[in-house]
Design an enzyme around this catalytic site. Structure first.
Site, PDB file in Angstrom:
ATOM      1  N   HIS A 148       0.861  -1.190   0.000  1.00  0.00           N
ATOM      2  CA  HIS A 148       0.000   0.000   0.000  1.00  0.00           C
ATOM      3  C   HIS A 148       0.898   1.240   0.000  1.00  0.00           C
ATOM      4  O   HIS A 148       0.790   2.092   0.878  1.00  0.00           O
ATOM      5  CB  HIS A 148      -0.931   0.036   1.228  1.00  0.00           C
ATOM      6  CG  HIS A 148      -2.108  -0.892   1.124  1.00  0.00           C
ATOM      7  ND1 HIS A 148      -2.788  -1.363   2.209  1.00  0.00           N
ATOM      8  CD2 HIS A 148      -2.737  -1.425   0.049  1.00  0.00           C
ATOM      9  CE1 HIS A 148      -3.782  -2.149   1.824  1.00  0.00           C
ATOM     10  NE2 HIS A 148      -3.766  -2.202   0.516  1.00  0.00           N
TER      11      HIS A 148
ATOM     12  N   HIS B  39     -11.216  -9.332  -6.659  1.00  0.00           N
ATOM     13  CA  HIS B  39     -10.939  -8.027  -6.044  1.00  0.00           C
ATOM     14  C   HIS B  39      -9.987  -7.300  -6.988  1.00  0.00           C
ATOM     15  O   HIS B  39      -8.974  -7.864  -7.404  1.00  0.00           O
ATOM     16  CB  HIS B  39     -10.299  -8.307  -4.674  1.00  0.00           C
ATOM     17  CG  HIS B  39      -9.745  -7.136  -3.954  1.00  0.00           C
ATOM     18  ND1 HIS B  39     -10.302  -5.886  -3.998  1.00  0.00           N
ATOM     19  CD2 HIS B  39      -8.663  -7.035  -3.136  1.00  0.00           C
ATOM     20  CE1 HIS B  39      -9.592  -5.071  -3.232  1.00  0.00           C
ATOM     21  NE2 HIS B  39      -8.583  -5.738  -2.716  1.00  0.00           N
TER      22      HIS B  39
ATOM     23  N   GLU C 233      -8.038  -4.648  -6.670  1.00  0.00           N
ATOM     24  CA  GLU C 233      -6.840  -3.924  -6.241  1.00  0.00           C
ATOM     25  C   GLU C 233      -5.645  -4.466  -7.027  1.00  0.00           C
ATOM     26  O   GLU C 233      -5.598  -5.653  -7.380  1.00  0.00           O
ATOM     27  CB  GLU C 233      -6.631  -4.072  -4.720  1.00  0.00           C
ATOM     28  CG  GLU C 233      -5.671  -3.040  -4.170  1.00  0.00           C
ATOM     29  CD  GLU C 233      -5.682  -2.926  -2.630  1.00  0.00           C
ATOM     30  OE1 GLU C 233      -6.355  -3.743  -1.966  1.00  0.00           O
ATOM     31  OE2 GLU C 233      -5.000  -2.015  -2.117  1.00  0.00           O
TER      32      GLU C 233
ATOM     33  N   ASP D 132      -2.718  -5.432  -6.654  1.00  0.00           N
ATOM     34  CA  ASP D 132      -1.893  -6.593  -6.292  1.00  0.00           C
ATOM     35  C   ASP D 132      -2.519  -7.904  -6.777  1.00  0.00           C
ATOM     36  O   ASP D 132      -1.853  -8.937  -6.791  1.00  0.00           O
ATOM     37  CB  ASP D 132      -1.609  -6.646  -4.784  1.00  0.00           C
ATOM     38  CG  ASP D 132      -2.847  -6.551  -3.927  1.00  0.00           C
ATOM     39  OD1 ASP D 132      -3.789  -5.823  -4.308  1.00  0.00           O
ATOM     40  OD2 ASP D 132      -2.885  -7.192  -2.859  1.00  0.00           O
TER      41      ASP D 132
ATOM     42  N   HIS E  28     -11.766  -6.291   1.906  1.00  0.00           N
ATOM     43  CA  HIS E  28     -11.796  -4.975   2.499  1.00  0.00           C
ATOM     44  C   HIS E  28     -12.106  -3.861   1.511  1.00  0.00           C
ATOM     45  O   HIS E  28     -12.003  -2.673   1.848  1.00  0.00           O
ATOM     46  CB  HIS E  28     -10.434  -4.703   3.170  1.00  0.00           C
ATOM     47  CG  HIS E  28      -9.303  -4.583   2.154  1.00  0.00           C
ATOM     48  ND1 HIS E  28      -8.471  -3.487   2.131  1.00  0.00           N
ATOM     49  CD2 HIS E  28      -8.896  -5.352   1.123  1.00  0.00           C
ATOM     50  CE1 HIS E  28      -7.576  -3.609   1.159  1.00  0.00           C
ATOM     51  NE2 HIS E  28      -7.819  -4.741   0.535  1.00  0.00           N
TER      52      HIS E  28
ATOM     53  N   ASP F 187      -8.366 -11.578  -0.092  1.00  0.00           N
ATOM     54  CA  ASP F 187      -7.555 -11.003   0.995  1.00  0.00           C
ATOM     55  C   ASP F 187      -7.898 -11.592   2.375  1.00  0.00           C
ATOM     56  O   ASP F 187      -7.029 -11.646   3.255  1.00  0.00           O
ATOM     57  CB  ASP F 187      -7.761  -9.480   1.065  1.00  0.00           C
ATOM     58  CG  ASP F 187      -6.976  -8.736  -0.011  1.00  0.00           C
ATOM     59  OD1 ASP F 187      -5.933  -9.243  -0.446  1.00  0.00           O
ATOM     60  OD2 ASP F 187      -7.416  -7.642  -0.399  1.00  0.00           O
TER      61      ASP F 187
ATOM     62  N   TYR G 225      -1.976  -8.302   9.901  1.00  0.00           N
ATOM     63  CA  TYR G 225      -2.786  -8.086   8.695  1.00  0.00           C
ATOM     64  C   TYR G 225      -4.227  -7.736   9.098  1.00  0.00           C
ATOM     65  O   TYR G 225      -4.808  -6.774   8.596  1.00  0.00           O
ATOM     66  CB  TYR G 225      -2.734  -9.370   7.883  1.00  0.00           C
ATOM     67  CG  TYR G 225      -3.360  -9.365   6.525  1.00  0.00           C
ATOM     68  CD1 TYR G 225      -2.593  -9.165   5.393  1.00  0.00           C
ATOM     69  CD2 TYR G 225      -4.719  -9.624   6.359  1.00  0.00           C
ATOM     70  CE1 TYR G 225      -3.155  -9.206   4.131  1.00  0.00           C
ATOM     71  CE2 TYR G 225      -5.295  -9.667   5.106  1.00  0.00           C
ATOM     72  CZ  TYR G 225      -4.505  -9.458   3.990  1.00  0.00           C
ATOM     73  OH  TYR G 225      -5.070  -9.508   2.743  1.00  0.00           O
TER      74      TYR G 225
ATOM     75  N   HIS H 259      -2.936 -13.912  -0.222  1.00  0.00           N
ATOM     76  CA  HIS H 259      -1.604 -13.572   0.296  1.00  0.00           C
ATOM     77  C   HIS H 259      -1.221 -14.594   1.360  1.00  0.00           C
ATOM     78  O   HIS H 259      -2.025 -14.911   2.243  1.00  0.00           O
ATOM     79  CB  HIS H 259      -1.599 -12.206   0.991  1.00  0.00           C
ATOM     80  CG  HIS H 259      -1.948 -11.054   0.112  1.00  0.00           C
ATOM     81  ND1 HIS H 259      -1.131 -10.602  -0.896  1.00  0.00           N
ATOM     82  CD2 HIS H 259      -3.024 -10.223   0.117  1.00  0.00           C
ATOM     83  CE1 HIS H 259      -1.688  -9.561  -1.485  1.00  0.00           C
ATOM     84  NE2 HIS H 259      -2.845  -9.311  -0.900  1.00  0.00           N
TER      85      HIS H 259
HETATM   86 FE1  FEO Z   1      -6.903  -5.630  -1.190  1.00  0.00          FE
HETATM   87 FE2  FEO Z   1      -4.476  -7.914  -1.568  1.00  0.00          FE
HETATM   88  O1  FEO Z   1      -5.516  -6.470  -2.067  1.00  0.00           O
END
Ligand code: FEO
Length: 397
Positions: A25, A81, A83, A85, A147, A166, A194, A227
């Protein structure tokens, strides 16, 4: 390049382990144990790719995937998701297979368009929608704000796999992939960090969503996160941890966090810790300098605490900037049911304690007193007063 890892006859991990990642982030989240971007390839009568990897690894990812499967044989892409990543390799991949349908939520569609500005073949899904892929079926479960607004889970029947994106993840690089093969101490420290730093603001939604999924009474043999580890050994353990963490979690801990210019506020912090320890020998006490200690680790310690003390010297009628940055993060966490008070040394105007007290209140803490101030360098009497402040604070918790 990471080697693909077969999880079951039908499912292969095709992600990227990023051992050298130090922040995430941007610079908001420290990742001293690296991370991974987990992507999964399902081979049934139809072939499905679930999520991709972070943008810097896009070419590596696509080449890797090409060595596993002819890209044109991928029938569906699921983006749980958007995002970067997880969606970062989409552009590179879609150059090769531009017509392949991308399954995501309605919010996911908006975010993918906002990120990539491409006219891809997007199919939106909602909770309960299914995709038949042969012997197995994929069942989609929206999980908004776990999230991001677009987040969803995917459950694969037959293999009994929950792809959770996530949720239940950790920024933790591991080659061995599974939870039971990981260093348990590191794994749970990273899982808690996390949760504390990413999911705490959404705890009410976490509880609700987990209970909704539990009510579906699905058999879950594997939780494939996006992750860190895949939960293979007793996957329910991380679900129960999340329920515990989402329930205004606290341990028997008091954290003192401060910054200091010429050590007077540090001396106060240490004297307050002595007082707390005298009043409550069982409580765990952490004394952390906000300017020197990792901010995400401090947030995790606050997450674990039943109460905190925030300290700063006064400078330019304000409090010190390291405490400012930290409290800005803490306000966003929306912690509940934690008590607090402020302290600090000053020379002439001495506003820091009052301002800290106000900001602790704004951050949702129950402030239990007006704080403790010492002018200039604390002498023995002032340090005794700080110890008494610590004793009294411990008794009020
Ligand atoms: Fe919310 Fe692993 O991205």
């Amino acid at each position: 390049m990471n080697t693909a890892k077969k999880l079951t006859d039908k499912v292969t991990w095709v992600g990227k382990v990023d051992w050298e990642l130090q922040t995430f982030h941007g610079h908001e989240y420290s990742t001293r144990r690296g991370s991974s971007y987990n992507s999964y390839l399902i081979r049934d009568e139809k072939n499905v790719l679930i999520d991709t990897v972070w943008l810097p690894y896009d070419r590596e990812f696509v080449e890797h995937l090409r060595s596993e499967i002819d890209l044109h044989e991928i029938d569906y892409i699921i983006i749980q998701h958007a995002e970067i990543d997880h969606s970062g390799a989409l552009l590179e991949l879609m150059r090769e297979i531009p017509d392949t349908p991308i399954y995501c939520t309605k919010n996911g569609e908006r975010i993918l368009k906002g990120h990539f500005h491409e006219d891809w073949n997007i199919v939106t899904v909602k909770t309960g929608d299914t995709l038949d892929i042969g012997q197995s079926k994929l069942v989609f479960v929206e999980a908004p704000m776990l999230h991001w607004p677009d987040t969803m889970f995917t459950y694969m029947t037959g293999e009994n796999i929950l792809f959770s994106n996530d949720a239940f993840g950790q920024h933790y690089a591991t080659e061995s992939l599974y939870n039971d093969a990981a260093d348990q101490c590191e794994l749970f420290a990273e899982a808690m960090k996390y949760y504390a730093n990413i999911l705490t603001p959404f705890s009410a939604l976490v509880k609700k969503k987990i209970n909704e999924v539990l009510a579906m009474d699905l058999q879950v043999d594997l939780i494939c996160t996006s992750h860190g580890v895949i939960w293979r050994d007793n996957p329910a353990q991380i679900i129960h941890k999340y329920l515990e963490w989402a329930d205004d979690y606290q341990e028997n801990q008091i954290t003192i966090v401060y910054d200091t210019m010429w050590n007077s506020t540090r001396l106060m912090a240490e004297a307050i810790a002595t007082g707390i320890q005298a009043a409550d020998p069982e409580v765990t006490i952490k004394v952390l300098n906000a300017a020197k200690y990792d901010k995400n680790d401090i947030v995790t310690e606050i997450f674990k605490s039943k109460a905190i003390l925030a300290g700063s010297s006064t400078v330019n009628n304000r409090y010190l900037s390291a405490m400012g940055g930290l409290l800005e993060m803490v306000k966003g966490m929306k912690f509940k049911k934690k008590k607090a008070a402020a302290f600090g040394s000053y020379g002439w105007s001495g506003e820091a304690v009052k301002l800290l007290t106000e900001d602790l209140t704004t951050a949702g803490f129950e402030v239990v007193n007006d704080g403790c101030r010492v002018q200039w360098v604390p002498d023995e009497a002032a340090l005794q007063a700080c110890q008494e402040f610590g004793r009294s604070f411990a008794r009020s918790i």
